[in-house]
Motif scaffolding. Structure first.
Motif, mmCIF file in Angstrom:
data_model
loop_
_atom_site.group_PDB
_atom_site.id
_atom_site.type_symbol
_atom_site.label_atom_id
_atom_site.label_comp_id
_atom_site.label_asym_id
_atom_site.label_seq_id
_atom_site.Cartn_x
_atom_site.Cartn_y
_atom_site.Cartn_z
ATOM 1 N N SER A 172 0.809 -1.220 0.000
ATOM 2 C CA SER A 172 0.000 0.000 0.000
ATOM 3 C C SER A 172 0.843 1.271 0.000
ATOM 4 C CB SER A 172 -0.930 0.006 1.219
ATOM 5 O OG SER A 172 -0.180 -0.019 2.426
ATOM 6 N N LEU A 173 2.103 1.172 0.386
ATOM 7 C CA LEU A 173 2.973 2.356 0.385
ATOM 8 C C LEU A 173 3.158 2.902 -1.024
ATOM 9 C CD1 LEU A 173 5.786 1.219 2.864
ATOM 10 C CD2 LEU A 173 3.958 2.868 3.305
ATOM 11 N N LYS A 174 2.945 2.055 -2.019
ATOM 12 C CA LYS A 174 3.119 2.475 -3.404
ATOM 13 C C LYS A 174 2.106 3.545 -3.797
ATOM 14 C CE LYS A 174 2.198 -0.692 -6.425
ATOM 15 N NZ LYS A 174 2.339 -1.913 -7.253
ATOM 16 N N ASN A 175 0.959 3.596 -3.113
ATOM 17 C CA ASN A 175 -0.097 4.534 -3.490
ATOM 18 C C ASN A 175 0.347 5.988 -3.327
ATOM 19 O OD1 ASN A 175 -1.781 2.360 -4.009
ATOM 20 N ND2 ASN A 175 -2.629 2.335 -1.938
ATOM 21 N N ASN A 176 0.943 6.319 -2.187
ATOM 22 C CA ASN A 176 1.402 7.692 -1.959
ATOM 23 C C ASN A 176 2.828 7.906 -2.422
ATOM 24 O OD1 ASN A 176 -1.023 8.452 -0.727
ATOM 25 N ND2 ASN A 176 -0.319 7.784 1.288
ATOM 26 N N GLY A 177 3.625 6.851 -2.416
ATOM 27 C CA GLY A 177 5.024 6.969 -2.798
ATOM 28 C C GLY A 177 5.888 7.304 -1.593
ATOM 29 N N ILE A 178 7.059 6.710 -1.555
ATOM 30 C CA ILE A 178 7.998 6.948 -0.462
ATOM 31 C C ILE A 178 8.384 8.420 -0.378
ATOM 32 C CG2 ILE A 178 10.404 6.527 0.224
ATOM 33 C CD1 ILE A 178 8.548 4.252 0.953
ATOM 34 N N GLU A 179 8.519 9.066 -1.525
ATOM 35 C CA GLU A 179 9.005 10.447 -1.561
ATOM 36 C C GLU A 179 8.117 11.419 -0.800
ATOM 37 O OE1 GLU A 179 10.371 8.254 -5.245
ATOM 38 O OE2 GLU A 179 8.474 8.509 -4.173
ATOM 39 N N SER A 180 6.839 11.098 -0.650
ATOM 40 C CA SER A 180 5.907 12.027 -0.003
ATOM 41 C C SER A 180 6.207 12.231 1.478
ATOM 42 C CB SER A 180 4.467 11.523 -0.171
ATOM 43 O OG SER A 180 4.278 10.283 0.498
ATOM 44 N N TYR A 181 7.028 11.372 2.061
ATOM 45 C CA TYR A 181 7.350 11.477 3.490
ATOM 46 C C TYR A 181 8.529 12.402 3.762
ATOM 47 C CZ TYR A 181 4.171 7.595 4.424
ATOM 48 O OH TYR A 181 3.052 6.804 4.530
ATOM 49 N N PHE A 182 9.151 12.942 2.714
ATOM 50 C CA PHE A 182 10.370 13.721 2.878
ATOM 51 C C PHE A 182 10.156 15.183 2.491
ATOM 52 C CE2 PHE A 182 11.671 9.381 2.574
ATOM 53 C CZ PHE A 182 12.742 9.282 3.439
ATOM 54 N N SER A 183 10.837 16.075 3.217
ATOM 55 C CA SER A 183 10.734 17.504 2.927
ATOM 56 C C SER A 183 11.591 17.901 1.734
ATOM 57 C CB SER A 183 11.147 18.319 4.157
ATOM 58 O OG SER A 183 12.419 17.911 4.636
ATOM 59 N N ILE A 184 12.628 17.134 1.466
ATOM 60 C CA ILE A 184 13.461 17.414 0.297
ATOM 61 C C ILE A 184 13.898 16.102 -0.332
ATOM 62 C CG2 ILE A 184 15.435 17.763 1.863
ATOM 63 C CD1 ILE A 184 16.698 19.492 -0.330
ATOM 64 N N VAL A 185 13.731 15.997 -1.635
ATOM 65 C CA VAL A 185 14.133 14.818 -2.398
ATOM 66 C C VAL A 185 15.023 15.291 -3.540
ATOM 67 C CG1 VAL A 185 13.394 12.829 -3.760
ATOM 68 C CG2 VAL A 185 11.968 13.651 -1.862
ATOM 69 N N ILE A 186 16.264 14.800 -3.568
ATOM 70 C CA ILE A 186 17.193 15.170 -4.622
ATOM 71 C C ILE A 186 17.718 13.902 -5.275
ATOM 72 C CG2 ILE A 186 17.863 17.385 -3.643
ATOM 73 C CD1 ILE A 186 20.206 16.101 -2.325
ATOM 74 N N ALA A 187 18.317 14.049 -6.449
ATOM 75 C CA ALA A 187 18.796 12.891 -7.197
ATOM 76 C C ALA A 187 20.303 12.976 -7.373
ATOM 77 C CB ALA A 187 18.117 12.826 -8.568
ATOM 78 N N ALA A 188 20.984 11.874 -7.088
ATOM 79 C CA ALA A 188 22.419 11.766 -7.349
ATOM 80 C C ALA A 188 22.593 11.120 -8.716
ATOM 81 C CB ALA A 188 23.090 10.927 -6.271
ATOM 82 N N LYS A 189 23.385 11.763 -9.573
ATOM 83 C CA LYS A 189 23.539 11.237 -10.924
ATOM 84 C C LYS A 189 24.826 11.742 -11.569
ATOM 85 C CE LYS A 189 19.564 12.874 -12.241
ATOM 86 N NZ LYS A 189 18.398 13.273 -13.067
ATOM 87 N N LYS A 190 25.186 11.138 -12.683
ATOM 88 C CA LYS A 190 26.309 11.600 -13.491
ATOM 89 C C LYS A 190 25.762 12.441 -14.634
ATOM 90 C CE LYS A 190 28.353 7.721 -14.549
ATOM 91 N NZ LYS A 190 29.369 6.750 -15.028
ATOM 92 N N VAL A 191 26.319 13.654 -14.799
ATOM 93 C CA VAL A 191 25.825 14.578 -15.820
ATOM 94 C C VAL A 191 27.010 15.079 -16.656
ATOM 95 C CG1 VAL A 191 24.709 16.810 -16.201
ATOM 96 C CG2 VAL A 191 23.854 15.282 -14.425
ATOM 97 N N PRO A 192 26.858 15.172 -17.986
ATOM 98 C CA PRO A 192 27.936 15.698 -18.824
ATOM 99 C C PRO A 192 28.311 17.121 -18.420
ATOM 100 C CG PRO A 192 26.282 14.599 -20.159
ATOM 101 C CD PRO A 192 25.713 14.689 -18.784
#
Length: 246
Positions: A156-176
């Motif tokens: 059931s956690l999939k309905n709201n999404g894990i991200e909804s519990y956090f005040s800030i969500v950022i992505a770590a990635k490799k960028v040109p």
């Protein structure tokens, strides 16, 4: 009743080898960082003075947050708590408590309550800087016909999404580095080696037209458009949050 307020609750998502764990390397006062390793004791990609624990049962994470909360036995010893990763923590719960359960419907309900109690009670009340790392997955959103990047979760956690519990969500990635040339700021520094390699490990803090399917979020005005990409240094993010909420 007064309660500690946690306004520095950060989720760092990204693919494997995207720079999530490496972003912890500059955390200030590392001996006051409680690092909860949920990935089978896998070593960090840098030497760290964190207080490190290998988690073998998901309820140990509950115990750790209770210990650092006001009134807990470790409250005065730590400023930062890191969970690496939330994805493996929830997978661990499924393996230990859901798969072999005689009543899987109840077990999935307990799975959701395990996470909700962790976030809504223990994390919310601990009063520490809290950083969760998590793996992300790309899926086609058929209703909107675009690729959606999110932290996968079951039940059931999939309905709201894990991200909804956090005040800030950022992505770590490799960028040109060529793309980053348009985002010069005091939070982004490109080294000579990164110029030669042609890419840099960064945090993405805001959506772009190419990444509308990602679940990034932050308080209003925390980052400017020019700060869409920053060094993958979580201490910079914590410092910005401290200034923002001061």
């Amino acid at each position: 009743m007064s309660q500690a307020i946690n306004d520095q609750l950060v989720l760092i998502g990204g693919k494997s080898a995207g720079g999530k764990s490496a972003s912890l390397r500059n955390l200030r006062n590392p001996e006051r960082v409680l690092y909860l390793n949920c990935e089978s004791g896998k070593r960090l990609p840098f030497p760290a003075k964190f207080k490190q624990f290998t988690i073998t049962d998901p309820y140990q994470v509950h115990e750790a947050f209770a210990a650092v909360s006001p009134g807990g036995t470790q409250h005065d010893n730590f400023d930062v708590v890191v969970v690496d990763t939330l994805t493996y923590l929830l997978d661990m719960y499924e393996s230990l408590y859901v798969i072999n359960s005689a009543n899987t419907q109840k077990a999935w309900g307990d799975f959701a309550q395990f996470f909700k109690h962790l976030m809504q009670q223990l994390v919310a009340g601990c009063g520490k800087q809290v950083i969760f790392l998590a793996h992300t997955l790309e899926n086609l959103n058929e209703s909107e016909m675009n690729m959606e990047t999110k932290v996968p979760v079951k039940g059931s956690l999939k309905n709201n999404g894990i991200e909804s519990y956090f005040s800030i969500v950022i992505a770590a990635k490799k960028v040109p580095t060529k793309l980053l040339a348009n985002y010069a700021s005091e939070l982004l520094h490109i080294t000579e080696e990164e110029e030669l390699l042609g890419f840099k490990h960064v945090f993405q803090t805001k959506l772009t037209k190419e990444t509308v399917g990602e679940r990034l979020r932050s308080p209003l005005g925390l980052f400017t458009t020019q700060e869409t990409f920053t060094d993958n240094d979580v201490q910079l993010i914590l410092d910005r949050l401290t200034h923002y909420y001061a």
